[in-house]
Enzyme design. Structure first.
Site, PDB file in Angstrom:
ATOM      1  N   THR A   1      29.970  35.028  37.515  1.00  0.00           N
ATOM      2  CA  THR A   1      29.380  35.249  38.838  1.00  0.00           C
ATOM      3  C   THR A   1      28.070  34.483  38.828  1.00  0.00           C
ATOM      4  O   THR A   1      27.248  34.684  37.932  1.00  0.00           O
ATOM      5  CB  THR A   1      29.098  36.750  39.078  1.00  0.00           C
ATOM      6  OG1 THR A   1      30.307  37.482  38.907  1.00  0.00           O
ATOM      7  CG2 THR A   1      28.546  36.995  40.473  1.00  0.00           C
TER       8      THR A   1
ATOM      9  N   ARG B   1      49.598  41.451  53.711  1.00  0.00           N
ATOM     10  CA  ARG B   1      50.331  42.629  54.191  1.00  0.00           C
ATOM     11  C   ARG B   1      50.793  42.501  55.629  1.00  0.00           C
ATOM     12  O   ARG B   1      51.421  43.403  56.164  1.00  0.00           O
ATOM     13  CB  ARG B   1      49.453  43.884  54.054  1.00  0.00           C
ATOM     14  CG  ARG B   1      49.271  44.368  52.623  1.00  0.00           C
ATOM     15  CD  ARG B   1      48.486  45.668  52.589  1.00  0.00           C
ATOM     16  NE  ARG B   1      47.172  45.486  53.207  1.00  0.00           N
ATOM     17  CZ  ARG B   1      46.106  45.008  52.550  1.00  0.00           C
ATOM     18  NH1 ARG B   1      46.200  44.699  51.285  1.00  0.00           N
ATOM     19  NH2 ARG B   1      44.960  44.860  53.174  1.00  0.00           N
TER      20      ARG B   1
ATOM     21  N   ARG C   1      42.605  33.764  41.784  1.00  0.00           N
ATOM     22  CA  ARG C   1      43.527  34.441  42.706  1.00  0.00           C
ATOM     23  C   ARG C   1      44.867  34.788  42.066  1.00  0.00           C
ATOM     24  O   ARG C   1      45.469  35.806  42.400  1.00  0.00           O
ATOM     25  CB  ARG C   1      43.770  33.572  43.946  1.00  0.00           C
ATOM     26  CG  ARG C   1      42.535  33.257  44.741  1.00  0.00           C
ATOM     27  CD  ARG C   1      41.878  34.504  45.285  1.00  0.00           C
ATOM     28  NE  ARG C   1      40.671  34.176  46.039  1.00  0.00           N
ATOM     29  CZ  ARG C   1      39.743  35.072  46.353  1.00  0.00           C
ATOM     30  NH1 ARG C   1      39.857  36.328  45.974  1.00  0.00           N
ATOM     31  NH2 ARG C   1      38.683  34.706  47.037  1.00  0.00           N
TER      32      ARG C   1
ATOM     33  N   GLN D   1      44.370  37.688  39.730  1.00  0.00           N
ATOM     34  CA  GLN D   1      44.107  38.862  40.571  1.00  0.00           C
ATOM     35  C   GLN D   1      45.390  39.442  41.161  1.00  0.00           C
ATOM     36  O   GLN D   1      45.608  40.661  41.147  1.00  0.00           O
ATOM     37  CB  GLN D   1      43.166  38.439  41.712  1.00  0.00           C
ATOM     38  CG  GLN D   1      42.671  39.580  42.586  1.00  0.00           C
ATOM     39  CD  GLN D   1      41.638  39.090  43.629  1.00  0.00           C
ATOM     40  OE1 GLN D   1      41.270  37.912  43.653  1.00  0.00           O
ATOM     41  NE2 GLN D   1      41.191  39.992  44.469  1.00  0.00           N
TER      42      GLN D   1
ATOM     43  N   GLU E   1      28.774  35.075  48.957  1.00  0.00           N
ATOM     44  CA  GLU E   1      28.224  36.416  49.128  1.00  0.00           C
ATOM     45  C   GLU E   1      26.701  36.374  49.034  1.00  0.00           C
ATOM     46  O   GLU E   1      26.125  35.415  48.527  1.00  0.00           O
ATOM     47  CB  GLU E   1      28.740  37.372  48.027  1.00  0.00           C
ATOM     48  CG  GLU E   1      30.252  37.442  47.939  1.00  0.00           C
ATOM     49  CD  GLU E   1      30.766  38.598  47.084  1.00  0.00           C
ATOM     50  OE1 GLU E   1      29.996  39.544  46.830  1.00  0.00           O
ATOM     51  OE2 GLU E   1      31.942  38.538  46.681  1.00  0.00           O
TER      52      GLU E   1
ATOM     53  N   TYR F   1      33.138  44.708  49.565  1.00  0.00           N
ATOM     54  CA  TYR F   1      34.200  44.041  50.331  1.00  0.00           C
ATOM     55  C   TYR F   1      33.910  44.378  51.787  1.00  0.00           C
ATOM     56  O   TYR F   1      34.655  45.113  52.417  1.00  0.00           O
ATOM     57  CB  TYR F   1      35.523  44.642  49.843  1.00  0.00           C
ATOM     58  CG  TYR F   1      36.802  44.011  50.284  1.00  0.00           C
ATOM     59  CD1 TYR F   1      37.075  42.675  50.045  1.00  0.00           C
ATOM     60  CD2 TYR F   1      37.792  44.775  50.915  1.00  0.00           C
ATOM     61  CE1 TYR F   1      38.289  42.117  50.416  1.00  0.00           C
ATOM     62  CE2 TYR F   1      39.008  44.224  51.282  1.00  0.00           C
ATOM     63  CZ  TYR F   1      39.244  42.895  51.027  1.00  0.00           C
ATOM     64  OH  TYR F   1      40.458  42.345  51.396  1.00  0.00           O
TER      65      TYR F   1
ATOM     66  N   ASP G   1      30.897  34.762  43.837  1.00  0.00           N
ATOM     67  CA  ASP G   1      31.798  35.614  43.060  1.00  0.00           C
ATOM     68  C   ASP G   1      33.089  34.823  42.777  1.00  0.00           C
ATOM     69  O   ASP G   1      34.075  34.946  43.487  1.00  0.00           O
ATOM     70  CB  ASP G   1      32.091  36.892  43.857  1.00  0.00           C
ATOM     71  CG  ASP G   1      33.036  37.828  43.133  1.00  0.00           C
ATOM     72  OD1 ASP G   1      32.999  37.858  41.889  1.00  0.00           O
ATOM     73  OD2 ASP G   1      33.817  38.520  43.811  1.00  0.00           O
TER      74      ASP G   1
ATOM     75  N   HIS H   1      36.674  38.961  56.716  1.00  0.00           N
ATOM     76  CA  HIS H   1      37.279  38.586  55.429  1.00  0.00           C
ATOM     77  C   HIS H   1      38.401  39.555  55.055  1.00  0.00           C
ATOM     78  O   HIS H   1      39.503  39.134  54.702  1.00  0.00           O
ATOM     79  CB  HIS H   1      36.214  38.568  54.331  1.00  0.00           C
ATOM     80  CG  HIS H   1      36.765  38.417  52.937  1.00  0.00           C
ATOM     81  ND1 HIS H   1      37.320  37.229  52.485  1.00  0.00           N
ATOM     82  CD2 HIS H   1      36.864  39.298  51.916  1.00  0.00           C
ATOM     83  CE1 HIS H   1      37.735  37.403  51.233  1.00  0.00           C
ATOM     84  NE2 HIS H   1      37.477  38.648  50.867  1.00  0.00           N
TER      85      HIS H   1
ATOM     86  N   GLU I   1      40.910  31.815  52.225  1.00  0.00           N
ATOM     87  CA  GLU I   1      40.980  31.880  53.687  1.00  0.00           C
ATOM     88  C   GLU I   1      40.988  30.491  54.316  1.00  0.00           C
ATOM     89  O   GLU I   1      41.727  30.240  55.261  1.00  0.00           O
ATOM     90  CB  GLU I   1      39.780  32.662  54.231  1.00  0.00           C
ATOM     91  CG  GLU I   1      39.770  34.117  53.856  1.00  0.00           C
ATOM     92  CD  GLU I   1      38.399  34.740  54.074  1.00  0.00           C
ATOM     93  OE1 GLU I   1      37.563  34.657  53.148  1.00  0.00           O
ATOM     94  OE2 GLU I   1      38.151  35.283  55.157  1.00  0.00           O
TER      95      GLU I   1
ATOM     96  N   TYR J   1      45.915  43.369  39.876  1.00  0.00           N
ATOM     97  CA  TYR J   1      45.027  44.271  40.632  1.00  0.00           C
ATOM     98  C   TYR J   1      45.631  45.628  40.989  1.00  0.00           C
ATOM     99  O   TYR J   1      44.903  46.551  41.376  1.00  0.00           O
ATOM    100  CB  TYR J   1      44.481  43.563  41.869  1.00  0.00           C
ATOM    101  CG  TYR J   1      45.324  43.647  43.120  1.00  0.00           C
ATOM    102  CD1 TYR J   1      44.945  44.484  44.170  1.00  0.00           C
ATOM    103  CD2 TYR J   1      46.467  42.884  43.270  1.00  0.00           C
ATOM    104  CE1 TYR J   1      45.706  44.549  45.327  1.00  0.00           C
ATOM    105  CE2 TYR J   1      47.222  42.951  44.411  1.00  0.00           C
ATOM    106  CZ  TYR J   1      46.839  43.784  45.444  1.00  0.00           C
ATOM    107  OH  TYR J   1      47.591  43.856  46.583  1.00  0.00           O
TER     108      TYR J   1
ATOM    109  N   ASP K   1      30.546  44.885  43.119  1.00  0.00           N
ATOM    110  CA  ASP K   1      30.928  43.953  44.171  1.00  0.00           C
ATOM    111  C   ASP K   1      31.603  44.708  45.308  1.00  0.00           C
ATOM    112  O   ASP K   1      32.520  45.491  45.079  1.00  0.00           O
ATOM    113  CB  ASP K   1      31.872  42.892  43.599  1.00  0.00           C
ATOM    114  CG  ASP K   1      32.070  41.741  44.566  1.00  0.00           C
ATOM    115  OD1 ASP K   1      31.145  41.458  45.344  1.00  0.00           O
ATOM    116  OD2 ASP K   1      33.156  41.130  44.542  1.00  0.00           O
TER     117      ASP K   1
ATOM    118  N   LYS L   1      37.858  38.507  38.072  1.00  0.00           N
ATOM    119  CA  LYS L   1      36.478  38.403  38.553  1.00  0.00           C
ATOM    120  C   LYS L   1      35.465  38.445  37.421  1.00  0.00           C
ATOM    121  O   LYS L   1      34.277  38.254  37.653  1.00  0.00           O
ATOM    122  CB  LYS L   1      36.181  39.593  39.480  1.00  0.00           C
ATOM    123  CG  LYS L   1      37.135  39.751  40.632  1.00  0.00           C
ATOM    124  CD  LYS L   1      36.736  38.844  41.765  1.00  0.00           C
ATOM    125  CE  LYS L   1      37.518  39.202  43.013  1.00  0.00           C
ATOM    126  NZ  LYS L   1      37.010  38.461  44.168  1.00  0.00           N
TER     127      LYS L   1
ATOM    128  N   GLU M   1      33.730  32.856  46.229  1.00  0.00           N
ATOM    129  CA  GLU M   1      33.475  33.784  47.330  1.00  0.00           C
ATOM    130  C   GLU M   1      31.998  33.697  47.681  1.00  0.00           C
ATOM    131  O   GLU M   1      31.138  33.918  46.825  1.00  0.00           O
ATOM    132  CB  GLU M   1      33.864  35.223  46.951  1.00  0.00           C
ATOM    133  CG  GLU M   1      35.378  35.390  46.843  1.00  0.00           C
ATOM    134  CD  GLU M   1      35.830  36.839  46.669  1.00  0.00           C
ATOM    135  OE1 GLU M   1      35.002  37.676  46.233  1.00  0.00           O
ATOM    136  OE2 GLU M   1      36.995  37.123  46.970  1.00  0.00           O
TER     137      GLU M   1
END
Ligand code: CA
Length: 423
Positions: free
Chosen positions: A264, A149, A244, A247, A208, A135, A240, A140, A371, A251, A133, A260, A206
């Site tokens: 899928t 961050r 959250r 994760q 994709e 990114y 996907d 995104h 998002e 992570y 997978d 994850k 997600e």
């Protein structure tokens, strides 16, 4: 013989202009019918499935043995390589053309080979060898970076220099319509001192695209842009599913794992790279210029309209929560495949590469609930007083996608999944 992508082609099989499966598409899938025979390979045309095994049994293909189409996955066919893919597609197009009598006027064969889609069950189309997978959407990655961050450190320093990815699980890739059980895992919200184990509370999707790799590469060998492109058999829509809260705790420092690994989902029809050829375009400008091994000499993005619909358990009708396009992806599928093999990693027939969440520049183009609800601070309003920050049990999520031609659509159908409660 006219090219199978010729917009003027018409089939003797009726195809609605809004159908995803005109004669210009011819996506491959694996289906079983009411005849009780084992799953086998077919092609979607309008509201029908063309049974390739029946046609092969009747000696309608020179290059492919019937056993290849009697398989319960596309892997044996993919292994035959790009020349066979292309010639087989051209032959199928010929057999389905309105002005070609061979199948059109053969009542017996036509009845055996054309199965109404409502009467078939669609299966996972490929045996997934490996699942990786990426990114690769700058929008995104920026949205997620800003949330976690802050604006000034949104993109990590490596992001503009290579397609970032991780190795996912092939074992839990499932076909559209498979129920997805809410995962369990270690949870540690920021305000709690110690982790606990329980059902995920922040379940997300997600949006994709998935690349289906149809040819292998040798361990230790790099790929050129041309070699990578030739290895791509086709594309599916891919969800996907993401936990959250799991994760967020797990992570650091190796990336997503259980968040994850539980499921899928992919759409059942693999749209060939060749069918997407008329919809190629340049992706966003890449600055700084990628390192030489990642440079592209041709447009490797595709103009694919994408839509996500969510039907909460208590709603009768789904609501559109995202409309975006695959063309926004910063790193192309070809660059991802080149990068994947660049260390010497061998690629296999049946490898699946997730593009990464596809978000666009606008608010309505965000490809995840993380998002859309901005990490739960702005729940999506589904109407009738129903709101969602993340997915609840009973919610059903559907993604669909298509390329708009002049008077026809080359579409992917849809990938759907409904959330079942945790055990
Ligand atoms: Ca993803």
């Amino acid at each position: 013989m006219p090219h199978p992508n010729d917009p003027k082609l018409r089939s003797f099989v009726p195809v609605d202009p809004a159908s995803h499966f005109p004669i210009q598409n011819l996506p491959y899938g694996v289906f079983s019918a009411r005849d009780g025979l084992a799953p086998r390979v077919g092609v979607a045309i309008g509201d029908h499935v063309l049974d390739l095994w029946e046609l092969a049994q009747d000696c309608r293909f020179d290059l492919v043995e019937p056993a290849v189409f009697a398989a319960s996955s596309l892997n044996p066919f993919m292994a035959l390589g790009p020349q066979v893919w292309s010639k087989t597609r051209a032959r199928i197009s010929e057999l389905l053309r309105a002005d070609h009598p061979e199948l059109r006027d053969n009542d017996d064969l036509r009845k055996r080979a054309l199965v109404p889609m409502k009467d078939v069950k669609l299966h996972l189309p490929i045996t997934v060898s490996g699942y990786t997978d990426f990114y690769a959407s700058k929008e995104h990655a920026t949205n997620v970076g800003v949330m976690f961050r802050g604006k000034d450190n949104a993109l990590q320093p490596n992001w503009l220099h290579m397609p970032i990815g991780y190795n996912g699980r092939a074992s839990t890739v499932v076909v559209s319509g498979t129920r997805v059980r809410r995962p369990r895992g270690q949870l540690k919200p920021p305000n709690v001192e110690l982790p606990s184990f329980g059902p995920c509370k922040r379940l997300d999707f997600e949006l994709e695209m998935g690349v289906v790799v149809g040819q292998p590469s040798k361990m230790g060998e790099m790929l050129t842009e041309q070699q990578a492109e030739a290895m791509i058999f086709g594309f599916v829509i891919l969800n996907d599913w993401s936990a959250r809260d799991i994760q967020q705790w797990e992570y650091v420092p190796l990336g997503p794992f259980q968040a994850k690994a539980f499921a899928t989902s992919i759409s059942p029809w693999v749209v060939t790279r060749e069918a997407l050829e008329p919809f190629r375009l340049n992706g966003p400008e890449q600055a700084p210029a990628p390192l030489p091994y990642l440079r592209q000499t041709k447009p490797n993005n595709y103009d694919i309209e994408l839509e996500v619909d969510l039907r909460a358990g208590e709603m009768n009708e789904a609501k559109i929560i995202c409309q975006t396009n695959f063309k926004y992806m910063y790193w192309s599928s070809v660059q991802q495949l080149v990068h994947h093999a660049s260390s010497g990693c061998a690629m296999n027939v049946g490898d699946l590469l997730g593009s990464g969440t596809i978000s666009g520049p606008e608010k309505h183009q965000r490809g995840s609930l993380l998002e859309i609800s901005w990490n739960g601070t702005e729940p999506a309003d589904l109407g009738g007083g129903v709101k969602r920050s993340f997915l609840e049990d009973g919610d059903s999520l559907q993604m669909s996608g298509w390329c708009q031609g002049d008077g026809y659509r080359v579409g992917f159908g849809a990938v759907e999944g409904t959330i079942a409660p945790a055990e």
